[in-house]
Design a protein around this motif. Structure first.
Motif, PDB file in Angstrom:
ATOM      1  N   PRO A 230       0.825  -1.213   0.000  1.00 54.28           N
ATOM      2  CA  PRO A 230       0.000   0.000   0.000  1.00 54.28           C
ATOM      3  C   PRO A 230       0.859   1.263   0.000  1.00 54.28           C
ATOM      4  N   ALA A 231       0.246   2.364  -0.399  1.00 55.38           N
ATOM      5  CA  ALA A 231       0.913   3.667  -0.314  1.00 55.38           C
ATOM      6  C   ALA A 231       0.950   4.126   1.135  1.00 55.38           C
ATOM      7  N   LEU A 232       2.052   4.758   1.530  1.00 54.09           N
ATOM      8  CA  LEU A 232       2.185   5.276   2.892  1.00 54.09           C
ATOM      9  C   LEU A 232       2.092   6.798   2.858  1.00 54.09           C
ATOM     10  N   ALA A 233       1.090   7.337   3.524  1.00 54.69           N
ATOM     11  CA  ALA A 233       0.905   8.777   3.608  1.00 54.69           C
ATOM     12  C   ALA A 233       1.767   9.350   4.728  1.00 54.69           C
ATOM     13  N   THR A 234       1.829  10.665   4.796  1.00 52.07           N
ATOM     14  CA  THR A 234       2.594  11.334   5.851  1.00 52.07           C
ATOM     15  C   THR A 234       2.118  10.900   7.227  1.00 52.07           C
TER      16      THR A 234
END
Length: 731
Positions: A230-234
């Protein structure tokens, strides 16, 4: 030996012949589920109303699908590429559509998160149970068929079977199956061989006679379910960074799947490999606020002793920790040795001091043959040594009484019989595994000696301390950190992780309660529950820290450590007022006064209490500022572990997330549709629109869709550029 089959219809027919027309079929969760066998049972139940079928399982997976035309345009090509010919579960589609035949039912104790919120059948047939209680519930319901995906191999002409990804429940069921059969009750175990399934060891390696019926033919090969990273957000990176500071060198780690699990591993890798950069990032994020807790419970240095993993789920990133030399603390199943290692910081050196520690830890003092065998297997005694009539015989033939209580004999054993360093053991106990396709291939490619370091066990062992070997589990799990996620937390420290206030189930309890309660039972252990401070719901911002909620997964009396992107709250042993104050400190500042007001109205905190000035800046802007410097250095990227998505797909994923929020609510949607009509896609959006099959709109609907995508791409590109400009001017 199992009876071999090359036809799925025939193996199911044989199972039905043995158990009759009342079938309680147990299927493992995740990729251990034999989809083709499950589908055959379900088809027969649908065709024959005289067949009564109960499917008992969890985490039934399907290829992702879109809920709108734009989502389908994005997801379908991606799903086809990543998930290949993974066969869909036919019962799952019937459950989702509420079209189950009256003679069949599906009981699950854990859902794919959010997948079953609108299914009446799934919600009414959900079984709320700890993972460790599932074996008991299966027996109570009269399980008589167990079906499993397995790995197989031939060694010296002998068939060997591994439960592969899922020893979790099956290992705990096996002795119960033997008891049922001894009582004359028919139970059939059948399996499908899968050539991509890693041959895992430990308790996962079972005798070939474990299964009665075995389906094995290449025409039934299919792609294992393999979700991409998955994409990791801030926000995810911030939570992971906080959590990484609480992990103690020489300790034990448990994490779950998903963005927050990945972010924790990333920050642990950063702490170990680029320690100065990690320290600066922690400080920029406000590490001074939790400095005392970090110093007492966690640490700031790289890992010298390393960690041991005791985790329900074996995720891809655990291999990264192993490769980096972080997951390297080995544990042993011989209690005196494990206690001796715990007393000496888990060092691998073999010397006289280790023999003295073994004696102090309860070995002997006079060793018997089983003690000697355990110690030789672990490398304490040289492999050339042997045991004869109470003596250890050295490679040179010197006979020494095996009495660790005698200082002279200990010294003689040390001089003549000791190995150079410990060997064997394991760096991780895990119950099941799930991850990207490359993860399965990497496990299969591990040399046998390394694969043995990853010991697959039943959840009855991993998720709790109870059992005849309780002292061993305690000794192995020193300074444990059980890090899990929640949907919401109350200001009194309760966690909402699996369901909504109206009783609908989002996912399930799984093993979370087990790990939280174990943290309170194990010496030196801590439970860490992570939650994002806010969420978007129908286009509106809401706090995930709430004063109260109609459902909880973890009760407030088990509160321990809570983390949001804005910090760490130590709740153990705190009064209600202290707990509320600590939780408000890590809430988003846009909701802090509201939470404080609720506490004051309930007389749970002093009427004159004020939020400290230092905690009134919990905003996304402050968070972005904290990450600006490390991101200029190339750290904390969106996909730190790589991705199966193309560059265009990464941009589209961001854009579609933005668009979903921007069109929430009728008025906002109408405004966005009007803007889309006048939008004229430019060359910079062409590649992404081509990927969405919208580069040349064929009609009005496609023109609007292309305009929406173009607007979203521009908006997310502008946000990215604004962040870059802020970072570039940051001193």
């Amino acid at each position: 030996m199992p009876q071999m089959f090359d036809d799925v219809g025939e193996i199911v027919e044989e199972a039905l012949r043995r158990v009759g027309k009342r079938v309680v079929l147990a299927l493992p969760l995740g990729i251990g589920k034999p989809n083709l066998i499950a589908n055959e049972f379900f088809r027969r139940a649908r065709a024959d109303r005289g067949l009564d079928l109960t499917l008992f399982t969890a985490l039934s997976l399907r290829k992702p699908v879109g809920s709108s035309d734009l989502e389908r345009r994005f997801i379908e090509p991606l799903a086809e590429r990543i998930f290949g010919n993974y066969p869909e579960l036919e019962y799952l589609e019937a459950v989702r559509r509420d079209s189950m035949p009256p003679n069949a039912r599906v009981i699950e104790f854990f859902f794919e998160p959010g997948a079953m919120l609108h299914s009446a059948h799934a919600q009414s047939h959900y079984l709320s149970a700890n993972y460790t209680h599932v074996t008991r519930e299966l027996l109570h319901r009269g399980v008589n068929v167990i079906a499993h995906v397995v790995a197989r191999r031939m060694v010296a002409g002998q068939l060997e079977i591994s439960l592969g990804s899922n020893p979790d429940i099956t290992v705990d069921l096996l002795p119960e199956v033997a008891r049922l059969r001894a009582a004359g009750k028919p139970v059939v175990m059948l399996a499908q061989v899968h050539r991509e399934m890693p041959f895992m060891l430990g308790a996962a390696a079972v005798g070939a006679n474990t299964f009665d019926l075995l389906l094995d033919h290449s025409r039934y090969d299919y792609d294992l379910y393999a979700p991409p990273n998955p994409a990791l957000a801030t926000v995810d990176h911030a939570i992971g960074l906080h959590a990484s500071s609480l992990v103690r060198d020489g300790g034990t780690l448990q994490i779950g799947i998903g963005e927050l699990g990945d972010s924790i591993v990333y920050s642990l890798l950063l702490r170990h490999q680029q320690n100065e950069a990690w320290r600066r990032a922690v400080n920029d994020l406000g590490g001074g606020h939790g400095a005392a807790l970090i110093d007492s419970e966690g640490g700031r240095a790289p890992f010298s002793t390393g960690l041991f993993g005791a985790t329900e789920m074996f995720v891809d990133q655990m291999l990264d920790l192993y490769r980096a030399g972080i997951l390297r603390r080995r544990v042993y199943d011989y209690l005196p040795l494990q206690r001796a290692l715990a007393a000496n910081d888990s060092g691998s050196r073999v010397d006289l001091a280790l023999l003295e520690s073994l004696r102090a830890a309860g070995a002997g003092p006079v060793l018997d043959e089983s003690d000697f065998a355990e110690l030789r297997e672990a490398g304490v005694f040289r492999s050339e040594c042997r045991f004869e009539k109470g003596c250890v015989v050295s490679p040179d033939g010197v006979r020494i009484e095996a009495d660790l209580g005698n200082p002279g004999l200990r010294a003689a054993l040390a001089a003549e019989c000791l190995g150079l360093e410990l060997r064997g053991g394991t760096v991780m106990h895990a119950g099941f595994l799930l991850g990207p396709r490359a993860f399965y291939a990497a496990l299969s490619a591990l040399p046998e000696a390394e694969r043995r370091l990853f010991d697959m066990r039943g959840v009855g062992f991993i998720n709790q301390l109870y059992g005849a070997d309780q002292d061993l589990r305690i000794a192995q799990r020193g300074h444990a950190r059980f890090v899990n996620t929640a949907m919401m937390l109350t200001t009194l420290g309760a966690a909402i992780s699996d369901g909504l206030a109206d009783g609908r189930v989002v996912s399930g309890v799984g093993g979370q309660y087990n790990f939280v309660s174990m943290a309170h039972a194990l010496p030196g252990a801590r439970s860490v529950l992570c939650v994002r401070a806010t969420r978007r719901k129908d286009g509106r911002l809401a706090s995930n820290l709430v004063a109260e909620y109609g459902h909880t997964t973890i009760p407030r009396h088990l509160r321990d450590i809570a983390i949001t992107e804005y910090g760490i709250a130590d709740l153990r042993g705190r009064t209600d007022a202290e707990c509320i104050a600590a939780m408000i400190d890590i809430a988003d500042s846009r909701f802090q006064e509201e939470l404080l007001g609720a506490a004051k109205r309930a007389n749970k905190i002093d009427a004159g209490y004020r939020i400290p000035a230092s905690r009134r800046h919990n905003t996304p802007e402050r968070l972005a500022e904290a990450f600006s410097a490390p991101r200029r250095a190339g750290l904390f990227s969106e996909y730190p572990f790589g991705t199966d998505l193309t560059r265009e797909e990464i941009e589209l994923a961001r854009a579609l997330r933005w668009l979903k929020d921007a069109t929430a609510g009728k008025s906002r949607k109408l405004q966005m549709l009007a803007r889309a009509w006048f939008a004229r896609p430019g060359t910079q959006e062409h590649a992404c629109l081509q990927r969405m099959r919208l580069a040349e709109p064929a009609d009005f609907r496609e023109r609007i869709a292309a305009g929406l995508v173009a607007l979203a791409l521009r908006a997310t590109s502008a946000e990215s550029q604004a962040t870059s400009r802020t970072a570039a001017t940051d001193p």
